[in-house]
Write a protein that holds these residues in place. Structure first.
Motif, short mmCIF file in Angstrom:
data_model
loop_
_atom_site.label_atom_id
_atom_site.label_comp_id
_atom_site.label_asym_id
_atom_site.label_seq_id
_atom_site.Cartn_x
_atom_site.Cartn_y
_atom_site.Cartn_z
N PRO A 5 34.01 -14.45 24.77
CA PRO A 5 34.87 -13.42 25.37
C PRO A 5 35.60 -12.57 24.33
O PRO A 5 35.85 -11.40 24.55
CB PRO A 5 35.88 -14.21 26.21
CG PRO A 5 35.38 -15.60 26.26
CD PRO A 5 34.36 -15.78 25.19
N ALA A 6 35.90 -13.16 23.18
CA ALA A 6 36.60 -12.40 22.14
C ALA A 6 35.72 -11.29 21.59
O ALA A 6 36.22 -10.29 21.10
CB ALA A 6 37.03 -13.34 21.01
N LEU A 8 33.66 -9.47 23.39
CA LEU A 8 33.31 -8.53 24.46
C LEU A 8 34.40 -7.50 24.66
O LEU A 8 35.60 -7.81 24.57
CB LEU A 8 33.12 -9.28 25.78
CG LEU A 8 31.97 -10.27 25.88
CD1 LEU A 8 32.02 -10.98 27.22
CD2 LEU A 8 30.64 -9.57 25.70
N ASP A 9 34.01 -6.28 24.96
CA ASP A 9 34.97 -5.27 25.37
C ASP A 9 35.48 -5.66 26.76
O ASP A 9 34.73 -6.22 27.58
CB ASP A 9 34.31 -3.89 25.46
CG ASP A 9 33.89 -3.35 24.10
OD1 ASP A 9 34.55 -3.72 23.09
OD2 ASP A 9 32.92 -2.58 24.05
N ALA A 10 36.72 -5.36 27.05
CA ALA A 10 37.30 -5.69 28.35
C ALA A 10 36.47 -5.08 29.49
O ALA A 10 36.33 -5.68 30.56
CB ALA A 10 38.75 -5.21 28.43
N ALA A 11 35.88 -3.93 29.25
CA ALA A 11 35.07 -3.26 30.27
C ALA A 11 33.79 -4.04 30.59
O ALA A 11 33.20 -3.84 31.65
CB ALA A 11 34.72 -1.85 29.81
N ASP A 12 33.37 -4.94 29.68
CA ASP A 12 32.14 -5.71 29.89
C ASP A 12 32.37 -7.06 30.56
O ASP A 12 31.41 -7.78 30.85
CB ASP A 12 31.42 -5.93 28.55
CG ASP A 12 30.80 -4.66 28.02
OD1 ASP A 12 30.45 -3.78 28.83
OD2 ASP A 12 30.65 -4.56 26.78
N HIS A 13 33.62 -7.45 30.81
CA HIS A 13 33.90 -8.78 31.37
C HIS A 13 33.24 -8.98 32.73
O HIS A 13 32.67 -10.04 32.99
CB HIS A 13 35.39 -9.04 31.44
CG HIS A 13 35.99 -9.34 30.10
ND1 HIS A 13 37.27 -9.80 29.95
CD2 HIS A 13 35.49 -9.23 28.84
CE1 HIS A 13 37.53 -9.98 28.67
NE2 HIS A 13 36.46 -9.63 27.98
N ARG A 14 33.31 -8.00 33.61
CA ARG A 14 32.69 -8.15 34.94
C ARG A 14 31.17 -8.26 34.82
O ARG A 14 30.55 -9.08 35.49
CB ARG A 14 33.09 -7.00 35.86
CG ARG A 14 34.56 -7.06 36.27
CD ARG A 14 34.95 -5.94 37.22
NE ARG A 14 34.26 -6.02 38.50
CZ ARG A 14 34.68 -6.74 39.55
NH1 ARG A 14 35.77 -7.47 39.43
NH2 ARG A 14 34.02 -6.74 40.67
#
Length: 176
Positions: A5-6, A8-14
């Motif tokens: 998770p670190a 990943l861009d926040a936009a890619d979390h979903r």
């Protein structure tokens, strides 16, 4: 396929929470990297369907069966490692179907409607079923499968592919 998770861009979390996203954003592991993960405390899977006794039905390609067998072969899971399947209520089958020796099974099923403990428990596979691994999986391109095939059977395997049918002017159908 681990995801950090670190990284990943926040936009890619979903997107990362989906199977396609995991494959796109994660990285495939070699057999050595799988072994380096250490023992697994809990296995969580989705399913197309699951029986109340815990027989897992996937998409028909045997990925979950293969992955369980590989983890068991490597000593990373045991018959006591809990397996949880998460599905919708309509995917839980009230059917008495006997699993094959290679079929991965669940101990617990979680649905929006509740938690089902599968009892009495079904036997979990105790390793790789070599004949199945040598079939279509042998040339799957999955690094840990390729490594396992090379480790267990150093003789080169013939290329196994799924046949494609086509029409020709001379024949109504033929194997390509």
């Amino acid at each position: 396929i681990p995801l950090d998770p670190a990284g990943l861009d926040a936009a890619d979390h979903r997107l990362a929470a989906t199977l396609d996203g995991m494959e796109q954003l994660g990285r495939r592991l070699s057999l050595a990297q799988v072994r380096d993960l250490g023992t697994v405390d809990l296995v969580v899977s989705g399913a197309v369907a699951v029986t109340r006794r815990g027989l897992h039905f996937g998409g028909g390609d045997g990925f979950f069966d293969l992955e369980w067998g590989l983890l068991r072969h490597c000593g990373l899971v045991t018959s006591r490692t809990p397996v949880v399947v998460v599905v919708h209520d309509c995917q839980v089958l009230d059917a008495d179907i006997r699993p094959g020796p290679h079929d991965a099974v669940a101990d617990t099923v979680i649905t929006p409607g509740g938690i089902l403990t599968c009892a009495p428990p079904l036997a979990k596979p105790d390793g790789i079923f070599w004949d199945e691994l040598r079939g279509i999986w042998a040339n799957s391109g999955i690094p840990y499968v390729r490594d396992l095939v090379a480790e267990l059977d150093p003789d080169p395997l013939p290329r196994v592919t799924r046949p494609r049918w086509h029409r020709s002017e001379e024949h109504t159908s033929e194997l390509q």
